[in-house]
Enzyme design. Structure first.
Site, PDB file in Angstrom:
ATOM      1  N   HIS A 125      -1.128   0.307  -9.974  1.00  0.00           N
ATOM      2  CA  HIS A 125      -1.783  -0.679  -9.083  1.00  0.00           C
ATOM      3  C   HIS A 125      -2.267  -1.908  -9.872  1.00  0.00           C
ATOM      4  O   HIS A 125      -3.461  -2.209  -9.911  1.00  0.00           O
ATOM      5  CB  HIS A 125      -2.952  -0.026  -8.319  1.00  0.00           C
ATOM      6  CG  HIS A 125      -3.285  -0.723  -7.038  1.00  0.00           C
ATOM      7  ND1 HIS A 125      -3.761  -0.076  -5.916  1.00  0.00           N
ATOM      8  CD2 HIS A 125      -3.210  -2.035  -6.683  1.00  0.00           C
ATOM      9  CE1 HIS A 125      -3.977  -0.953  -4.952  1.00  0.00           C
ATOM     10  NE2 HIS A 125      -3.658  -2.158  -5.398  1.00  0.00           N
ATOM     11  N   ARG A 147       0.854  -1.180   0.000  1.00  0.00           N
ATOM     12  CA  ARG A 147       0.000   0.000   0.000  1.00  0.00           C
ATOM     13  C   ARG A 147       0.893   1.233   0.000  1.00  0.00           C
ATOM     14  O   ARG A 147       1.946   1.242   0.654  1.00  0.00           O
ATOM     15  CB  ARG A 147      -0.903   0.029   1.243  1.00  0.00           C
ATOM     16  CG  ARG A 147      -2.095  -0.912   1.191  1.00  0.00           C
ATOM     17  CD  ARG A 147      -3.129  -0.462   0.149  1.00  0.00           C
ATOM     18  NE  ARG A 147      -4.307  -1.306   0.097  1.00  0.00           N
ATOM     19  CZ  ARG A 147      -4.497  -2.287  -0.787  1.00  0.00           C
ATOM     20  NH1 ARG A 147      -3.577  -2.567  -1.696  1.00  0.00           N
ATOM     21  NH2 ARG A 147      -5.622  -2.984  -0.784  1.00  0.00           N
ATOM     22  N   GLU A 182      -3.436   7.525  -4.227  1.00  0.00           N
ATOM     23  CA  GLU A 182      -3.641   7.158  -5.631  1.00  0.00           C
ATOM     24  C   GLU A 182      -5.115   7.341  -6.025  1.00  0.00           C
ATOM     25  O   GLU A 182      -5.984   7.204  -5.148  1.00  0.00           O
ATOM     26  CB  GLU A 182      -3.176   5.708  -5.891  1.00  0.00           C
ATOM     27  CG  GLU A 182      -3.955   4.657  -5.127  1.00  0.00           C
ATOM     28  CD  GLU A 182      -3.364   3.261  -5.289  1.00  0.00           C
ATOM     29  OE1 GLU A 182      -2.156   3.083  -5.179  1.00  0.00           O
ATOM     30  OE2 GLU A 182      -4.170   2.345  -5.524  1.00  0.00           O
TER      31      GLU A 182
HETATM   32  C1  DGY Z   1      -5.842  -5.990  -2.963  1.00  0.00           C
HETATM   33  O1  DGY Z   1      -6.371  -7.069  -3.202  1.00  0.00           O
HETATM   34  O2  DGY Z   1      -5.665  -5.574  -1.819  1.00  0.00           O
HETATM   35  C2  DGY Z   1      -5.440  -5.151  -4.134  1.00  0.00           C
HETATM   36  O3  DGY Z   1      -4.472  -4.239  -3.801  1.00  0.00           O
HETATM   37  C3  DGY Z   1      -6.660  -4.421  -4.673  1.00  0.00           C
HETATM   38  O4  DGY Z   1      -7.383  -3.940  -3.614  1.00  0.00           O
END
Ligand code: DGY
Length: 323
Positions: A289, A242, A271
């Site tokens: 992402h 994250r 983001e």
């Molecule tokens: C997750 O599965 O946590 C991905 O980052 C998308 O949310």
């Protein structure tokens, strides 16, 4: 009996949306526009289940409702730091996530980023597309060898272990682990990995550091200026966890002053807004992402949400309950 009313907050793969509509009274988000906190708050009054993703702020403000209709937040994704868990618990709302099914693909993206930044693939592609490549030469875009180097893995859950598998067996890397709880010796032994006690122990040992810990308040700015200073001057930092886990200001300065070799990020604080200073750093690879972005993983995540919902509404405990 009426089917449970469920709200899907973003577009999902077609096959999963079709199954959802068969089994539930499902409202889809055909426009794929993220919901506002106000829209989430309104939805909590009229849906039995909400199926959020990382782009939905299910914050304390969004959850500030009396007697919500919603009894389960069945999250599409493994990370659920966008949900205020305390407030959900106050309402007696169950929260589920989608682990396992995206671990391999997320580790694949972390490997992609590690190779891209070490071998300067982003710089090379930018140069070539700009029509600036003037041919092979012995000193052109010389990068760093990955095979056989030391990889530090922060967070040794399912994704961290998949990363270790790829790096150790595919690239002969030596694995060093930092994890808040102690990792079983038989798990470490699978990858010939060693666990260290602190991040301060980990950082100076590594040629690459890859983050696989959860987001949320407890890991906010875990990678700060002090820890970046402990990295080797030619080491690389990879983040598929994250954005908030890294202090982006501190990272920008480490990249601009070349106190580390480079970084590669799939996730960003705030983001999809990107800190403009990051865009100036050539020794940085960035992806939007994409960790779980394969057809296989995204369908499996959706079907995992369906399983959780079915269990919940048929009176069984969903396998991916997180509260
Ligand atoms: C997750 O599965 O946590 C991905 O980052 C998308 O949310």
């Amino acid at each position: 009996m009426a089917k449970p009313k469920v709200l899907v907050t973003r577009r999902w793969p077609d096959a999963v949306e079709a199954r959802l509509c068969e089994n539930f009274d499902a409202v889809l988000n055909r426009g794929d526009k993220p919901l506002t906190e106000t829209e989430i708050r309104e939805a909590l009054q009229s849906y039995d289940a909400i199926l959020p993703t990382v782009t939905d702020k299910v914050s304390s403000k969004a959850l500030d409702v009396t007697n919500p209709q919603t009894r389960i937040l069945a999250n599409y994704g493994v990370g659920y730091n966008h949900i205020d868990m305390g407030k959900a618990a106050d309402h007696g709302m169950m929260v589920t996530n989608t682990p396992d099914v995206l671990s391999e693909c997320t580790a694949d993206i972390a490997m992609t980023l590690m190779l891209m930044v070490a071998r300067r693939a982003g710089e090379g592609e930018r140069e070539l597309r700009a029509g600036q490549w003037d041919g092979w030469r012995p000193t052109h875009l010389v990068g760093t060898k990955v095979s056989g180097k030391v990889l530090g893995i922060v967070g040794f859950g399912r994704i961290g272990q998949e990363m270790a598998r790829r790096a150790h067996f595919g690239f002969g890397m030596k694995i060093v682990v930092f994890n808040r709880s102690s990792v079983a010796s038989e798990v470490l032994a699978q990858f010939n990995a060693v666990q260290v006690d602190t991040m301060e122990d980990l950082m100076p040992l590594c040629d690459f550091v890859s983050l696989h810990c959860p987001g949320g308040v407890s890991n906010r700015n875990l990678i700060n200026a002090r820890l970046l200073d402990l990295m080797k001057p030619d080491a690389f930092l990879i983040n598929t966890a994250r954005g908030e886990v890294i202090d982006e200001l501190a990272l920008t300065s480490a990249l601009m002053f070349d106190t580390i070799g480079g970084a590669a990020l799939d996730v960003f604080e705030g983001e999809p807004r990107i800190n403009p200073n990051l865009l100036q750093c050539d020794n940085l690879v960035m992806l939007p992402h994409l960790g779980s972005a394969t057809r296989e993983a995204r369908e499996a995540m959706g079907f995992r949400v369906l399983d959780n919902l079915t269990d919940f509404f048929e009176g069984r405990d969903p396998r991916d309950r997180v509260n």
